[in-house]
Design a protein around this motif. Structure first.
Motif, PDB file in Angstrom:
ATOM      1  N   ALA A 343      35.231   4.808 -21.860  1.00  0.00           N
ATOM      2  CA  ALA A 343      33.818   4.470 -22.076  1.00  0.00           C
ATOM      3  C   ALA A 343      32.931   4.902 -20.917  1.00  0.00           C
ATOM      4  CB  ALA A 343      33.678   2.964 -22.304  1.00  0.00           C
ATOM      5  N   GLY A 344      33.528   5.426 -19.838  1.00  0.00           N
ATOM      6  CA  GLY A 344      32.746   5.790 -18.662  1.00  0.00           C
ATOM      7  C   GLY A 344      31.647   6.799 -18.922  1.00  0.00           C
ATOM      8  N   PRO A 345      31.930   7.932 -19.579  1.00  0.00           N
ATOM      9  CA  PRO A 345      30.865   8.901 -19.831  1.00  0.00           C
ATOM     10  C   PRO A 345      29.704   8.333 -20.645  1.00  0.00           C
ATOM     11  CG  PRO A 345      33.015   9.928 -20.131  1.00  0.00           C
ATOM     12  CD  PRO A 345      33.260   8.454 -19.958  1.00  0.00           C
ATOM     13  N   THR A 346      30.021   7.437 -21.582  1.00  0.00           N
ATOM     14  CA  THR A 346      28.952   6.812 -22.365  1.00  0.00           C
ATOM     15  C   THR A 346      28.042   5.974 -21.479  1.00  0.00           C
ATOM     16  OG1 THR A 346      30.367   6.740 -24.325  1.00  0.00           O
ATOM     17  CG2 THR A 346      28.460   5.258 -24.286  1.00  0.00           C
ATOM     18  N   ALA A 347      28.629   5.231 -20.546  1.00  0.00           N
ATOM     19  CA  ALA A 347      27.825   4.423 -19.625  1.00  0.00           C
ATOM     20  C   ALA A 347      26.970   5.310 -18.730  1.00  0.00           C
ATOM     21  CB  ALA A 347      28.739   3.541 -18.775  1.00  0.00           C
ATOM     22  N   VAL A 348      27.530   6.419 -18.276  1.00  0.00           N
ATOM     23  CA  VAL A 348      26.753   7.347 -17.453  1.00  0.00           C
ATOM     24  C   VAL A 348      25.575   7.887 -18.251  1.00  0.00           C
ATOM     25  CG1 VAL A 348      26.779   9.559 -16.250  1.00  0.00           C
ATOM     26  CG2 VAL A 348      28.703   7.998 -15.995  1.00  0.00           C
ATOM     27  N   HIS A 349      25.816   8.318 -19.483  1.00  0.00           N
ATOM     28  CA  HIS A 349      24.745   8.873 -20.310  1.00  0.00           C
ATOM     29  C   HIS A 349      23.650   7.844 -20.564  1.00  0.00           C
ATOM     30  CE1 HIS A 349      25.897  12.940 -21.234  1.00  0.00           C
ATOM     31  NE2 HIS A 349      27.127  12.573 -21.544  1.00  0.00           N
ATOM     32  N   GLU A 350      24.031   6.581 -20.687  1.00  0.00           N
ATOM     33  CA  GLU A 350      23.027   5.539 -20.913  1.00  0.00           C
ATOM     34  C   GLU A 350      22.041   5.481 -19.747  1.00  0.00           C
ATOM     35  OE1 GLU A 350      22.872   0.850 -22.363  1.00  0.00           O
ATOM     36  OE2 GLU A 350      24.736   1.716 -21.596  1.00  0.00           O
ATOM     37  N   LEU A 351      22.541   5.595 -18.534  1.00  0.00           N
ATOM     38  CA  LEU A 351      21.665   5.592 -17.364  1.00  0.00           C
ATOM     39  C   LEU A 351      20.876   6.891 -17.261  1.00  0.00           C
ATOM     40  CD1 LEU A 351      24.152   3.974 -14.851  1.00  0.00           C
ATOM     41  CD2 LEU A 351      21.960   2.994 -15.501  1.00  0.00           C
ATOM     42  N   LEU A 352      21.525   8.023 -17.468  1.00  0.00           N
ATOM     43  CA  LEU A 352      20.835   9.305 -17.360  1.00  0.00           C
ATOM     44  C   LEU A 352      19.756   9.438 -18.428  1.00  0.00           C
ATOM     45  CD1 LEU A 352      23.842  11.714 -16.673  1.00  0.00           C
ATOM     46  CD2 LEU A 352      22.220  10.793 -15.014  1.00  0.00           C
ATOM     47  N   ASP A 353      20.042   8.980 -19.632  1.00  0.00           N
ATOM     48  CA  ASP A 353      19.046   9.065 -20.704  1.00  0.00           C
ATOM     49  C   ASP A 353      17.832   8.193 -20.416  1.00  0.00           C
ATOM     50  OD1 ASP A 353      20.737  10.780 -22.011  1.00  0.00           O
ATOM     51  OD2 ASP A 353      21.497   9.282 -23.433  1.00  0.00           O
ATOM     52  N   THR A 354      18.042   7.116 -19.675  1.00  0.00           N
ATOM     53  CA  THR A 354      16.938   6.200 -19.373  1.00  0.00           C
ATOM     54  C   THR A 354      16.131   6.662 -18.165  1.00  0.00           C
ATOM     55  OG1 THR A 354      18.198   4.328 -20.259  1.00  0.00           O
ATOM     56  CG2 THR A 354      16.351   3.808 -18.785  1.00  0.00           C
TER      57      THR A 354
END
Length: 416
Positions: A343-354
């Protein structure tokens, strides 16, 4: 919870560290060994630079560029957080005034009317306000026509290891043999956690503040993020043994600070100008497409949907809220390992997208825990050749585990 994050439980509040279970760590990233610096070649950066709080842009917006000398002059006996009266109001602690300028009265907003040494901005020569708020910002003097900004460096968790910091900055060509800035227009971001566990946390803070002034004079900059240990250190100074409701039961900032490596000599040497500077540090920044965080957690999303919102929320909390709100902020930014596993890449994308950016660079979680090197059976110190790239190459870990005989990392971005 890693072994270095310890909090007293309700049954034995003074019993000290308790046994911690082994971490479930799965190594799945790669190391990067940075090349020694040989001066910067002026490689152009295409991404816009936006750093929010902590730099010239923030100072331009909130303190007038009146051409006067804005050197910080802390009073000789500047009052600190009270260690005795922890339950008092903010007026009981006159040495701590991190109130944001836009929350202050018009008279207080006018820097020319402030009392000397009180909430003065850092020493930096300001130019005229930038006419375009969306344009990249630079400390003055600005780059000449066609001249790119200097190279960008990040520094992992220091935790009071002053001599190791000096040695690594010297190795990278960022300071000279006397410990002064020698990197010209280079840019440095410290990722937080200056104090605790090591021998000279206040010395580390003094060095970073010194380099910030020297870098600005040379056309570069030296900036820093607020780590969870900054929140803990300031909380220990302000609230002491005042009880807080923690998830482990009733605790206090002072008890948690001591259990997490707090050094009494750092607290004894903490002065008003240190408090003022630490309290203004941003929690998050974006530079050249790198989203800079202290902690590998998604807790930043709970404080705002933009970088200014997050930094405003943290600064307002430190200025206006009480001990329990401060403690809650500290605990949120103590969370870790959000970028590990499937799930790590998904968490990273959540921050980058925001918040923007194409990659996260963080400290906080020591690389030996991320890779499993801390569990070596031969008893040797963990081998940390450089930053650790993981989460589908979307995250770069910079805490080299200097507190566990690892390495204090300084690296030039981008890390490939």
């Amino acid at each position: 919870m890693t072994p270095e994050d310890r909090f007293p439980g309700p049954e034995h509040p003074d019993s000290g560290p308790r046994h911690q279970p082994d971490l479930d760590v799965l190594p799945y990233g790669t190391y990067y060994e940075p090349e020694p610096a040989t001066g910067y070649p002026g490689t152009p950066y295409e991404a816009e630079t936006y750093s929010g709080y902590g730099g010239a842009r923030y100072l331009e917006q909130h303190w007038p560029a009146d051409g006067q000398d804005h050197t910080v002059h802390a009073p000789e006996n500047a009052p600190l957080f009270s260690h005795q009266d922890h339950a008092g109001s903010h007026q009981d602690h006159p040495g701590y005034e991190p109130t944001l300028p836009d929350q202050q009265s018009p008279a207080h907003q006018d820097h020319a009317h402030q009392a000397p040494g009180r909430d003065d901005p850092p020493t930096i020569e300001l130019g005229p306000p930038l006419p375009d708020p969306s344009a990249p910002s630079y400390p003055y003097p600005a780059p000449g026509p066609g001249e790119p900004p200097g190279p960008l460096y990040v520094v992992g968790d220091v935790h009071g290891y002053l001599e190791e910091l000096r040695a690594e900055l010297r190795h990278q060509g960022l300071i000279d043999a006397e410990g002064h800035w020698s990197a010209g227009r280079s840019r440095i971001w410290f990722l937080g956690d200056f104090t605790d566990r090591g021998p000279d946390g206040i010395g580390v803070i003094d060095l970073v503040m010194q380099l910030a002034a020297e870098a600005a004079a040379a056309g570069g900059y030296c900036r820093a993020l607020m780590g969870n240990h900054e929140l803990l250190f300031l909380g220990a100074a302000r609230y002491g043994d005042e009880p807080v409701q923690s998830t482990a039961g009733t605790a206090s900032f002072l008890a948690a600070w001591r259990l997490n490596g707090g050094q009494q000599h750092d607290l004894d040497r903490l002065e008003g100008h240190h408090i003022s500077w630490l309290s203004r540090l941003p929690a998050i920044a974006l530079e050249d497409g790198h989203l800079l965080l202290h902690s590998d957690t998604t807790a930043y999303l709970e404080y705002g949907e933009s970088i200014p919102d997050v930094n405003d929320a943290v600064h307002s909390l430190l200025a206006d809220e009480g001990v329990d709100e401060w403690w809650d902020c500290f605990r949120r930014f103590t969370k870790r390992f959000a970028f590990r596993g499937d799930a790590g890449p998904t968490a990273v994308h959540e921050l980058l997208d925001t918040y923007g950016g194409t990659r996260i660079v963080h400290g906080h979680s020591p690389i030996p825990y991320l890779t499993g090197a801390v569990h070596a059976d031969d008893g040797q110190p963990p081998h940390i050749p450089g930053p650790y790239v993981y989460a589908d190459d979307l995250a770069v870990a910079m805490d080299g585990g200097v507190t566990m005989e690892g390495r204090l990392l300084v690296a030039r971005l981008p890390v490939n």
